[in-house]
Write an enzyme that holds these catalytic residues in place. Structure first.
Site, mmCIF file in Angstrom:
data_model
loop_
_atom_site.group_PDB
_atom_site.id
_atom_site.type_symbol
_atom_site.label_atom_id
_atom_site.label_comp_id
_atom_site.label_asym_id
_atom_site.label_seq_id
_atom_site.Cartn_x
_atom_site.Cartn_y
_atom_site.Cartn_z
ATOM 1 N N TYR A 1 54.161 63.960 31.623
ATOM 2 C CA TYR A 1 54.200 63.648 33.056
ATOM 3 C C TYR A 1 54.722 64.805 33.902
ATOM 4 C CZ TYR A 1 53.256 58.767 31.895
ATOM 5 O OH TYR A 1 52.673 57.609 31.450
ATOM 6 N N GLN B 1 41.563 43.318 26.548
ATOM 7 C CA GLN B 1 41.309 41.901 26.289
ATOM 8 C C GLN B 1 41.033 41.651 24.810
ATOM 9 O OE1 GLN B 1 38.407 41.950 29.761
ATOM 10 N NE2 GLN B 1 38.621 39.753 29.423
ATOM 11 N N ARG C 1 41.079 38.655 32.001
ATOM 12 C CA ARG C 1 41.803 39.856 32.408
ATOM 13 C C ARG C 1 43.175 39.504 32.966
ATOM 14 N NH1 ARG C 1 36.476 40.128 33.797
ATOM 15 N NH2 ARG C 1 35.251 41.838 32.902
ATOM 16 N N PRO D 1 44.804 43.591 34.395
ATOM 17 C CA PRO D 1 43.881 43.214 35.469
ATOM 18 C C PRO D 1 43.922 44.263 36.584
ATOM 19 C CG PRO D 1 45.855 41.859 35.592
ATOM 20 C CD PRO D 1 45.991 42.689 34.355
ATOM 21 N N VAL D 2 42.825 44.965 36.782
ATOM 22 C CA VAL D 2 42.836 46.229 37.505
ATOM 23 C C VAL D 2 43.286 46.118 38.958
ATOM 24 C CG1 VAL D 2 40.384 46.170 38.142
ATOM 25 C CG2 VAL D 2 41.557 48.355 37.932
ATOM 26 N N ASP D 3 42.906 45.067 39.663
ATOM 27 C CA ASP D 3 43.287 44.950 41.074
ATOM 28 C C ASP D 3 44.801 44.859 41.224
ATOM 29 O OD1 ASP D 3 40.412 44.486 42.100
ATOM 30 O OD2 ASP D 3 40.680 42.931 40.577
ATOM 31 N N ALA E 1 27.566 47.375 38.912
ATOM 32 C CA ALA E 1 26.578 48.070 38.082
ATOM 33 C C ALA E 1 25.802 47.064 37.235
ATOM 34 C CB ALA E 1 27.272 49.094 37.189
ATOM 35 N N HIS F 1 38.124 41.821 39.951
ATOM 36 C CA HIS F 1 37.384 42.192 38.743
ATOM 37 C C HIS F 1 37.766 41.167 37.679
ATOM 38 C CE1 HIS F 1 35.527 44.292 35.498
ATOM 39 N NE2 HIS F 1 36.660 44.672 34.940
ATOM 40 N N THR G 1 34.937 46.834 25.780
ATOM 41 C CA THR G 1 33.953 47.532 26.612
ATOM 42 C C THR G 1 34.541 48.884 27.008
ATOM 43 O OG1 THR G 1 34.795 46.667 28.723
ATOM 44 C CG2 THR G 1 33.188 45.320 27.560
#
EC number: 1.1.1.27
Length: 312
Positions: free
Chosen positions: A66, A83, A90, A123-125, A152, A177, A229
């Site tokens: 870092y 996951q 997620r 969970p990306v958000d 996509a 997402h 994925t």
């Protein structure tokens, strides 16, 4: 032209897929890999170094930490537990991954990093929102992959259904997402024409519902078959990095801090955004049908309820 430096935090399948795709696009002169697992970190660096001679641009690939981030232009974060097979959502990753993200955010902030961060950890958000709040960075410079991959998949499904190229499809998935995402079919187009122009079905709503079901189940099916994925999200996020670093001003669906758009505030979710050297340069608010707006409102509430669990 300034030589660019790209750093990866988390050298799992998603992170290394991103970095490999970025190298294949010739995005930077130097790539750094940071990972808590030194054995995996160094192994992936060696493997990626072997790809350099066949890449379009000569680059250095190093293992780092870092403290070196101060000199970097772009960070991709893929760290965290993925996951599990068996239908894990997620949002079920939240409790463990949010603590990982808090620690990463603190370390990045302390490094003096001033560039742009793209986050794909799930969970990306909520992970992107956590990183934003902990670092205090400018909102336009903190981006989540959001519904980029969902969009996509929607484009792919529409193209397959009507026998067209996905490059000619304009379609978006908004919101979380995850399971509450909303496919925006009302404004979807192929070569500027609405989907009904291409459909031969007597029940077009049923046809659209089948497309929506396909994209919702896609990730779960991949995870059940191969465990995770990573190629799709790796390629999609590398493209986002390219659009930003090359200052293209193109539109992609990513998660950015919402401030009034769609009637929401202080939440991050997927929506079309203009991407350039400053990160998210403009958030686009697209027109929704009443049903789509109700679905997005529900998705936003799901995210807000789960943000509380992050204890920021």
């Amino acid at each position: 032209m300034k030589s660019l430096k790209v750093a990866l935090i988390g050298s799992g399948a998603v992170g290394t897929s991103f970095l490999y795709a970025a190298m294949s696009r010739g995005l930077a002169s130097e790539y750094m890999v940071i990972d808590i697992n030194e054995k995996s970190q160094v192994g992936n660096v060696f493997d990626l170094q072997d790809a350099v001679p066949s890449s379009p641009q000569y680059s250095k690939v190093i293992a780092g930490d870092y403290k070196q981030l101060k000199d970097y232009d772009f960070i991709f974060i893929g760290a965290g537990r993925p996951q599990k097979q068996g239908g894990e959502t997620r949002l079920q990753l939240l409790e463990g991954n949010v603590e990982i993200m808090k620690n990463i955010a603190k370390a990045v902030k302390e490094s003096g990093f001033k560039g742009i961060t793209l986050i794909a950890s799930n969970p990306v958000d909520i992970m992107a929102y956590t990183y934003l709040k902990v670092t205090g960075f400018e909102p336009n410079k903190v981006i989540g992959s959001g519904t980029l991959l969902d969009s996509a998949r929607l484009k792919f499904a529409i193209a397959e259904k009507y026998g067209m190229s996905s490059r000619d499809v304009q379609a978006y998935v908004l919101g979380e997402h995850g399971d509450s995402s909303v496919s925006i079919i009302s404004s979807a187009k192929i070569a500027g024409l609405p989907l009904k122009h291409f459909s031969k079905a007597s029940d077009i709503e049923k046809e659209f519902a089948e497309i929506d079901h396909f994209i919702r189940r896609r990730a779960y099916e991949i995870i059940e078959r191969k465990g995770a994925t990573f190629y799709g999200i790796g390629e999609a996020t590398a493209e986002v990095a390219e659009l930003i670093l090359r200052d293209t001003k193109e539109v992609r669906v990513v998660a950015s801090l919402i401030n009034g758009q769609y009637g929401a505030k202080d939440v991050m979710f997927g929506t079309p955004c203009v991407l350039g050297r400053n990160g998210v340069e403009k958030i686009l608010e697209i027109e929704l049908s009443a049903t789509e707006k109700a679905g997005l409102d529900k998705s936003i509430q799901v995210l807000k309820d789960n943000i509380k669990l992050a204890k920021l």
